[in-house]
Scaffold this active site. Sequence first.
Site, short mmCIF file in Angstrom:
data_model
loop_
_atom_site.label_atom_id
_atom_site.label_comp_id
_atom_site.label_asym_id
_atom_site.label_seq_id
_atom_site.Cartn_x
_atom_site.Cartn_y
_atom_site.Cartn_z
N LYS A 99 0.81 -1.23 0.00
CA LYS A 99 0.00 0.00 0.00
C LYS A 99 0.84 1.28 0.00
CE LYS A 99 -4.53 -1.35 1.74
NZ LYS A 99 -4.44 -2.82 2.03
N GLU A 133 -10.38 7.55 4.35
CA GLU A 133 -11.05 6.68 5.31
C GLU A 133 -10.22 5.42 5.44
OE1 GLU A 133 -12.10 7.09 2.20
OE2 GLU A 133 -11.58 5.08 1.50
N SER A 137 1.45 -9.81 -1.07
CA SER A 137 1.17 -8.37 -0.95
C SER A 137 1.52 -7.79 0.41
CB SER A 137 -0.30 -8.11 -1.27
OG SER A 137 -1.15 -8.93 -0.49
#
Length: 398
Positions: A90, A112, A379
């Site tokens: 991310k 958010e 990931s």
Amino acid sequence: MNAVPDDRGYFGDFGGAYLPPHLEEEMAKVAAMYNTLKNDPEFLAEITEIQKHYQGRPTPVTFLRGLTARQGGAQIYVKREDLNHSGAHKLNHCAGEVLLAKRLGKTKVIAETGAGQHGVALATAAAYLGLDCEIHMGAIDIEKEHPNVIRMQLLGAKVVPVTIGQQTLKEAVDSAFETYAQEFDTALYCIGSVVGPHPFPMMVRDFQAVVGTEARQQIQDHIGRLPDAVVACVGGGSNAMGLFSGFLADEQVKLYGVEPGGRGTKLGEHAATITYGSPGIIHGFNTLLLTDEDGEIAPVYCVASGLDYPGVGPEHAYLHSINRVTYEVANDQEALDAFYTLSKSDGIIPALESAHAIAYAMRLAPTMSADQVILVNLSGRGDKDIDFVVNTYGLGNE
Ligand SMILES: *Cc1c(COP(=O)(O)O)cnc(C)c1O
């Protein structure tokens, strides 16, 4: 370089920008700035510098000796996004988004978060690059995800509790977007995956493309050729788009996106949007969606909270429509088995999200021959999931 999206942000029938009128002009400005920056050598050099000296890129590609021997068939390699700073892929797009916010002259980023992973990655990038960060989070999630709330606060972010409705992710999106609509002069809204209105699906994909660019070279360094299959889990779809983008033009490489099958095939028991969904509009873009018989967005569930999104990135809906990527399902049980197995077979504790991709590779490998190769996107790391998994399911019995 990329054929999609078109300049209105469409990937075939999917994508676009469905915005309140007062935000249309601002979003067009964001798109225009990005289109300039993506060819600006100075901006690209700054991103590369951050990737190398802050994030610790390139992340390696590792041969899974143990898992390959255990499963039989194809050789399994993983791209190690678990070794990216802050423990997942991310940060690749969060660093890009915060840098873009700076170039737009903004002083603050807003987002958010559900389980808190996106909030932590954005707070990390904002701390490093010196912008304020405000994260909206449902009050129920704040209670459940205490360590990530503390992390965001340590990183200097303001965590805003959202106490309307169900007090979870959906309300957090509404609340963050409302704040952004009032503050867009000084703030940028930073989306957590390849979703949302144009230009976000394109920008987040481009920021994640470093994963595919690195992996394409690294796997060739290992085996002297391209892999036969590439596998990644799909929530919104950013880690998958990142890895796939390195191989989309190589028609001989089969691409597999793995959706979360949760605990059953009924609506509400899974989050397998491409497998079970139909076209509709969510969060400012057109895509495949999970909806009930009244057309309302359906509740979704998955043991990995990073995968429980009722929509999917528009480029995935497009790649499915043209049959370039095959979408498969792995359920909670398979993901948990993969979590325990990979930990012991190769000494890597995967995030529960990534464990869905590993689970599918474990099913795929025995159907292929020993001279074939599968590359899986790992990931993120599983540290965030350890307490939950062990308290709920125990230590595993292999
Ligand atoms: C958030 C997350 C995902 C899911 O997001 P995508 O946009 O589908 O990649 C997958 N893996 C990890 C480790 C995550 O934190």
